[in-house]
Design an enzyme around this catalytic site. Sequence first.
Site, mmCIF file in Angstrom:
data_model
loop_
_atom_site.group_PDB
_atom_site.id
_atom_site.type_symbol
_atom_site.label_atom_id
_atom_site.label_comp_id
_atom_site.label_asym_id
_atom_site.label_seq_id
_atom_site.Cartn_x
_atom_site.Cartn_y
_atom_site.Cartn_z
ATOM 1 N N HIS A 13 48.018 14.978 0.030
ATOM 2 C CA HIS A 13 47.778 15.101 -1.430
ATOM 3 C C HIS A 13 46.655 16.107 -1.624
ATOM 4 O O HIS A 13 45.487 15.801 -1.399
ATOM 5 C CB HIS A 13 47.400 13.741 -2.020
ATOM 6 N N HIS A 15 45.116 19.622 -3.985
ATOM 7 C CA HIS A 15 45.151 20.579 -5.102
ATOM 8 C C HIS A 15 44.561 21.895 -4.621
ATOM 9 O O HIS A 15 43.391 21.920 -4.199
ATOM 10 C CB HIS A 15 44.324 20.062 -6.277
ATOM 11 N N LYS A 95 56.304 14.870 -8.328
ATOM 12 C CA LYS A 95 55.082 14.136 -8.687
ATOM 13 C C LYS A 95 55.104 13.750 -10.154
ATOM 14 O O LYS A 95 55.168 14.618 -11.023
ATOM 15 C CB LYS A 95 53.866 15.023 -8.393
ATOM 16 N N HIS A 132 51.209 9.261 -9.797
ATOM 17 C CA HIS A 132 49.820 9.000 -10.200
ATOM 18 C C HIS A 132 49.867 7.679 -10.964
ATOM 19 O O HIS A 132 50.254 7.652 -12.122
ATOM 20 C CB HIS A 132 49.278 10.138 -11.079
ATOM 21 N N HIS A 166 46.864 8.313 -4.018
ATOM 22 C CA HIS A 166 45.418 8.023 -4.067
ATOM 23 C C HIS A 166 45.104 6.612 -4.578
ATOM 24 O O HIS A 166 44.491 6.431 -5.629
ATOM 25 C CB HIS A 166 44.657 9.072 -4.873
ATOM 26 N N ASP A 238 43.322 14.337 -1.947
ATOM 27 C CA ASP A 238 43.144 14.592 -3.380
ATOM 28 C C ASP A 238 41.957 15.518 -3.606
ATOM 29 O O ASP A 238 41.277 15.441 -4.633
ATOM 30 C CB ASP A 238 42.987 13.284 -4.180
HETATM 31 C C1 NCD Z 1 42.980 15.951 -10.008
HETATM 32 C C2 NCD Z 1 42.845 17.411 -10.448
HETATM 33 O O1 NCD Z 1 41.709 17.839 -10.729
HETATM 34 O O2 NCD Z 1 43.849 18.128 -10.486
HETATM 35 N N1 NCD Z 1 41.800 15.231 -10.408
HETATM 36 C C3 NCD Z 1 41.353 14.071 -9.888
HETATM 37 O O3 NCD Z 1 40.376 13.536 -10.425
HETATM 38 N N2 NCD Z 1 41.890 13.525 -8.835
HETATM 39 C C4 NCD Z 1 44.230 15.372 -10.556
HETATM 40 C C5 NCD Z 1 44.605 14.036 -9.952
HETATM 41 O O4 NCD Z 1 45.046 13.956 -8.820
HETATM 42 O O5 NCD Z 1 44.452 13.024 -10.646
HETATM 43 ZN ZN ZN Z 2 45.466 14.681 -7.184
#
Ligand code: NCD
Ligand code: ZN
Length: 334
Positions: A13, A15, A95, A132, A166, A238
């Site tokens: 996971h 970003h 997702k 999520h 998560h 995450d």
């Molecule tokens: C994530 C993001 O910034 O894209 N933020 C987070 O707090 N985890 C999005 C997510 O996974 O919820």
């Molecule tokens: Zn995330």
Amino acid sequence: MTELVLTSPLDMHLHVRQDAMLDVVAPLSAQHFAGAVIMPNLVPAVDTVERLHWYTGEVRRATAGHAFDPFMTLFFRDYTREELVAAKPHIIGIKLYPAGATTNSDNGVQEIMSMAHVFAMMEELEIPLLVHGETHGFVMDREEEFCEVYRALATRFPRLRITMEHITTRAAVQLLDEFPNLRATVTPHHLIITLDDVAGGLLNPHLFCKPIAKRPEDRDALLQAALAAHPKLMMGSDSAPHPVSKKECPGCAAGVFTAPIILPMLAELFERHNVLHNLQAFVSDRAQQLYGVTPPRTTVRLVREEMTIPERYGDVVPMWAGRTLPWRVASVTA
Ligand code: NCD
Ligand code: ZN
């Protein structure tokens, strides 16, 4: 132990954003990990096959030179069968974000069970659903309340493989053992921190994320499952970078940036609990078993030498900036 070798670690996971931010953060993951599940919450979201191909190309370009497989995802919406068939060879899953639950999720799903026809097609086409899992209730209760939705999905679509992303609660850990088609990711930071670390003293925006860190008993349940290499639990960091100007301000964006420190952080944690031998399963084997992926074979050697966490990577402040960890990544060979 003074040395630790991991094979093909995976981050299930992640970003990595786009443009200049992508160029800063994606190599930091690709230099340690052999693959990662790439989240689709860009603006606009990755929710067409065309945009998926564009984004895959961007991630590959930003990680060129590394033995790294980007496992791409689409942003859930009301897809047609044709769209799902076209996307399937290029994605690891889709997702789902409840509308407004987190960063860049305004176009998420309003009423989850109104999408039953899409879940049915995904089940038939064997496309995993990544979720999520938070309601719009009181912030500390959102994940626990969402367990009802997980139960409903898992019961109604018994062959749909559902990843609870998560997880942050004891309730979610317990749910893993109730349904064969549920599995989960957990972040390293949720194995370590509680809400006290975020807001119990001076506010720490760099530990603020969704879902918010919970109670000690929740953290302990997650930690026990991770340390025991629970067969249905995978490491998904995450890691969610935001520029410092979006974190150190009123209206702080949600997301903790951990990509460069995940493996040293986990080595310290698993060592402290005398289960370093279970780290390989948690950071790679479980994901390979649960998703049937075979990432490039890499060998990551960590040594018990101090690593001081930089104050910044580009304009992103990492978790625990300035702190020293007892392990560091010494070499990665493909
Ligand atoms: C994530 C993001 O910034 O894209 N933020 C987070 O707090 N985890 C999005 C997510 O996974 O919820
Ligand atoms: Zn995330």
